[in-house]
Design a protein around this motif. Structure first.
Motif, short mmCIF file in Angstrom:
data_model
loop_
_atom_site.label_atom_id
_atom_site.label_comp_id
_atom_site.label_asym_id
_atom_site.label_seq_id
_atom_site.Cartn_x
_atom_site.Cartn_y
_atom_site.Cartn_z
N GLY A 1 10.37 1.66 -47.36
CA GLY A 1 10.04 0.35 -47.33
C GLY A 1 9.19 1.72 -45.53
O GLY A 1 8.38 1.39 -44.98
N GLY A 2 10.24 2.47 -45.68
CA GLY A 2 9.35 4.11 -44.24
C GLY A 2 11.00 4.16 -43.29
O GLY A 2 10.73 5.38 -43.50
N ALA A 3 11.54 3.47 -43.55
CA ALA A 3 13.56 3.97 -43.47
C ALA A 3 13.90 4.92 -44.18
O ALA A 3 14.59 5.93 -43.42
N ALA A 4 13.85 5.46 -44.66
CA ALA A 4 14.44 5.92 -45.56
C ALA A 4 16.06 6.30 -45.73
O ALA A 4 16.51 7.15 -46.36
N PHE A 5 16.41 5.10 -45.55
CA PHE A 5 18.15 4.75 -45.32
C PHE A 5 18.93 4.37 -46.56
O PHE A 5 17.88 4.40 -47.52
N PRO A 6 19.50 4.85 -47.60
CA PRO A 6 20.08 5.08 -48.23
C PRO A 6 20.56 3.99 -49.16
O PRO A 6 21.26 3.26 -48.78
N ASP B 1 0.99 -2.92 -43.67
CA ASP B 1 0.83 -1.57 -43.31
C ASP B 1 -0.50 -1.02 -43.49
O ASP B 1 -0.84 -1.37 -44.94
N SER B 2 -1.83 -0.94 -42.93
CA SER B 2 -3.23 -0.05 -43.17
C SER B 2 -2.69 1.03 -44.46
O SER B 2 -2.26 2.03 -44.05
N GLY B 3 -3.13 0.80 -45.72
CA GLY B 3 -2.85 2.14 -46.36
C GLY B 3 -2.61 1.97 -47.25
O GLY B 3 -2.50 2.90 -48.41
N LEU C 1 7.75 8.97 -55.32
CA LEU C 1 7.37 8.53 -54.05
C LEU C 1 5.30 8.14 -54.18
O LEU C 1 5.21 8.68 -55.33
N ALA C 2 5.44 6.77 -53.95
CA ALA C 2 4.72 6.36 -54.44
C ALA C 2 3.31 6.62 -53.75
O ALA C 2 3.68 5.53 -52.57
N VAL C 3 2.72 7.22 -53.88
CA VAL C 3 1.53 7.74 -53.01
C VAL C 3 0.74 7.14 -52.34
O VAL C 3 0.03 6.88 -54.25
N GLN C 4 0.04 6.00 -51.49
CA GLN C 4 -1.28 6.06 -51.91
C GLN C 4 -2.14 6.29 -51.16
O GLN C 4 -2.01 6.38 -50.21
N HIS D 1 5.78 4.62 -45.59
CA HIS D 1 6.05 3.75 -46.86
C HIS D 1 4.75 4.81 -48.20
O HIS D 1 4.37 4.23 -49.11
N GLY D 2 4.25 5.89 -47.63
CA GLY D 2 3.48 6.86 -48.35
C GLY D 2 2.49 6.71 -48.07
O GLY D 2 1.43 6.67 -49.46
N SER D 3 1.66 6.00 -48.13
CA SER D 3 0.31 5.98 -47.48
C SER D 3 -0.26 6.74 -46.42
O SER D 3 0.17 7.32 -45.89
#
Lengths: 164, 525
Positions: free
Chosen positions: B154-159, B185-187, B338-341, B413-415
């Protein structure tokens, strides 16, 4: 708004959700889906049913952009204003929409058919700019496509109004 | 002879007329007495080709796209669906370089299956992770997730495994699994794709999480802007329950897991996990101070695992194939894919799933194909509205949580939102502040007041009023927001603002920045 109809919709929403944990948002969604908005007169009854204060219910309604306390137009047009759509001309599309509809963002057209609102991302960011009309989404919009969309919605609206 | 034709039902396809096209195909087929079976699949994530219509052949599926509503009759004139001689024909979809060059693990199934068919899902490796989990002790399931190296997408990358361990050890008669599907998140559209194009994967991931930590109830909090996602999930939950993959006795194991969709109400800050929990409880979406951690005191005060959609969606495969199969992708501490958008002003926008380590330049050039407008790329925002504008000198840095953090950037989040050379970075910086002012929950002062003042300061800079003084004020304000805000909303809004100022100073009427004014990075989330 017909008071009886308001009562029926309200009691149905309460009946359906009041015993669920975290019931307030589902109740507010049901009321707004049925009535188009959440009439201030319903706040007291919702608060009583959930054992909350009126202030708490009012606070929730006003916190969320989706909920409205006053009626909107019969169709809500939302144009995405977020970064991805900005990069593809959302500002120009929004300016065109305001001119075409004759109302600004957050306003309703004089004939009561459309309310124009900003939105922040419809998840169609690879096909910007995007917008929604009620629950339907539209992408790769241009001013011409926007005009066709509005014309089609007007035709639907006329048919709905003429229906018995 | 009968034909199977696929027309996606994902909202990306619907937004460009997929329903009309499906109707036209049925009409033309009937008119020509052709036996055509239309399957409404998910989207492949190749958004620039949507609506992407596919025809099943013995060699594989042949694609046609982007198909306009007016193209259908012409397609049939040229022998569709038996022949692929129309200019829109793309050949075998899985041979398209955009798709073939990807490393699809989580998104391996999207577009290939009917998203609402439990048996189609089962025929494509679905439910294998759940079946495996049902043979394991809870600690062993959690250990598999720990060993996979999966971190919150989601963005925070916590294990993720550590979060699950905490919830497993927490004492409580009732525990919850919450899926954060408030993808604001836009994108970004990676969550939406999972929910609409492969919803059983999310259901399976959440069920495994429930069995692992001892939670019997799950909630998926979906934003109100995603009505199609809500409908897809509700239909999928009903289908999964009917087939006994959810409910009081999952596959005869005696284990219980129930799942419910809850609809948000247009609040960006509810994507912050503690604000989301308050919203689920029926309150205003106000950020909570941490500790206590949600894993110990979460939803309704009970131990709660709260994970993003893509995180939970990665779990079934980790269980089915073993943690090494996931960990072997990626580099350093960024494991898996990583799911890049690719979004915004980009020629070939869409979902690109790759192991961590790919560079922004590869993504922009090899996959994205430059801008949609044909003009040069000027600015690229990575990681959503709270991410930085990554300047060209950093485009060869591998996408990796640590490598990006070292440069003051975030993978988030990879956008990836692309702007061409008409972009005005001062206006984009102003927008970042304005958005924060609109969406702030209001609990902490740096965010609530800072964003309003930040918008005012940006207005003065744009109007060329006393610029050196206003820029100093802007930096000071950003410092307060970064260091004094309760959550990432106020704490990271300065990231796009300062990166715009530092890397595009000419847009602010300022000279080149000094090294000591680099982005200030602090972990908030």
């Amino acid at each position: 708004m017909d008071t009886d109809y308001t009562q029926v919709a309200l009691e149905a929403a309460l009946q359906r959700h009041r015993s669920r944990p975290g019931a307030l948002l589902p109740i507010l969604h049901d009321v707004q889906d049925a009535l188009g908005h959440i009439p201030p007169a319903t706040v007291g009854r919702i608060a009583q049913a959930l054992n909350l204060s009126r202030a708490e219910v009012h606070g929730v309604i006003t916190f969320y952009h989706h909920f409205r306390s006053h009626p909107a137009g019969r169709h809500v047009v939302r144009i995405c204003q977020a970064e991805a759509c900005q990069s593809m001309g959302a500002a120009d599309l929004t300016a065109h929409a305001q001119q075409a509809l004759g109302c600004k963002l957050h306003e309703t057209t004089a004939d009561g058919v459309f309310t124009l609102e900003p939105t922040y991302c419809l998840g169609l960011c690879a096909m910007s700019p995007s917008a929604s009309v009620d629950d339907e989404v539209h992408a790769r919009l241009t001013p011409a496509k926007f005009d066709r969309l509005i014309a089609a919605t007007r035709r639907t609206d006329v048919a709905e109004q003429e229906a018995p | 002879m009968s034909f199977t034709v696929y027309v996606p039902r994902d909202s990306a396809a619907l937004a460009v007329g997929a329903d009309t096209i499906a109707g036209e195909i049925a009409f033309e087929a009937q008119r020509r007495s052709l036996d055509v079976n239309i399957v409404r699949n998910g989207s492949r994530g190749l958004m620039w080709l949507e609506p992407l219509v596919e025809v099943a052949t013995p060699q594989g599926r042949i694609g046609f796209g982007p198909v306009g509503c007016d193209d259908v009759a012409a397609l049939f004139e040229r022998g569709f669906p038996a022949k692929c001689e129309h200019p829109l024909a793309l050949g075998l979809v899985e041979e398209l370089p955009y798709l073939k060059k990807q490393q699809r693990l989580t998104y391996a199934r999207i577009g290939r299956t009917d998203p609402l068919s439990t048996s189609d899902y089962a025929a494509h490796e679905g439910w294998a992770g759940l079946r495996r989990a049902l043979t394991l002790e809870p600690t062993a399931i959690v250990q598999q997730v720990v060993d996979s190296g999966l971190r919150g997408r989601g963005g925070a990358a916590f294990p993720t495994g550590i979060k699950w361990q905490t919830a497993l050890k927490a004492v409580g008669a009732q525990k919850y699994i919450v899926c954060n599907a408030d993808e604001g998140d836009s994108g970004s559209f990676a969550d939406r794709l999972v929910m609409e194009s492969d919803p059983f994967m999310l259901i399976e991931g959440m069920t495994i999480a429930g069995i692992a930590v001892g939670a019997t109830q799950g909630y998926i909090y979906v934003r109100s802007e995603y009505p199609h996602s809500i409908r897809a999930l509700e239909a999928a939950i009903d289908a999964a329950r009917a087939a006994n993959y959810l409910g009081p006795d999952i596959l005869g194991s005696g284990k219980t897991f129930e799942l419910e969709v809850r609809k948000g109400a247009g609040s960006y800050v509810c994507g912050e996990e503690t604000a989301l929990l308050d919203s689920l409880e029926g309150k205003r979406g106000i950020v909570r101070a941490k500790p206590p951690l949600p894993a110990i005191t979460g939803l309704f005060g009970k131990p709660t695992v709260i994970n993003n959609v893509v995180t939970l969606a990665a779990v079934p495969l980790i269980l089915a194939r073993g943690p090494a199969s996931y960990r072997d992708f990626g580099q350093g501490r960024s494991r898996g894919t990583l799911a890049v958008q690719l979004a915004g002003n980009i020629r070939h926008g869409g979902l690109v799933e790759l192991a961590f380590g790919v560079t922004l330049r590869q993504l922009l050039e090899e996959f994205g194909g430059g801008t949609a407008s044909g003009r040069p790329i000027r600015a690229v925002q990575v990681g959503g509205p709270l991410g930085t504008y990554v300047p060209p000198q950093h485009w060869d840095t591998p996408l990796d949580y640590e490598a990006y953090a070292a440069l003051g950037h975030v993978v988030g989040h990879g956008s990836i939102v692309v702007h061409d050379d008409t972009a005005d970075l001062a206006r984009l910086a102003r927008y970042a502040m304005e958005f924060c002012a609109i969406e702030s929950c209001g609990k902490c002062t740096p965010c609530r007041i800072g964003a309003v003042r930040g918008t005012e300061v940006m207005d003065k800079i744009i109007a060329n009023q006393d610029r050196p003084k206003q820029i100093k004020l802007l930096r000071d304000l950003c410092d307060t927001m970064v260091n004094g805000s309760l959550c990432a909303m106020g704490g990271m809004t300065p990231f796009p603002v300062l990166s715009a100022l530092n890397y595009y100073p000419e847009d602010f009427g300022a000279g080149a920045h000094h090294a000591d004014h680099g982005n200030q990075q602090k972990t908030h989330v």
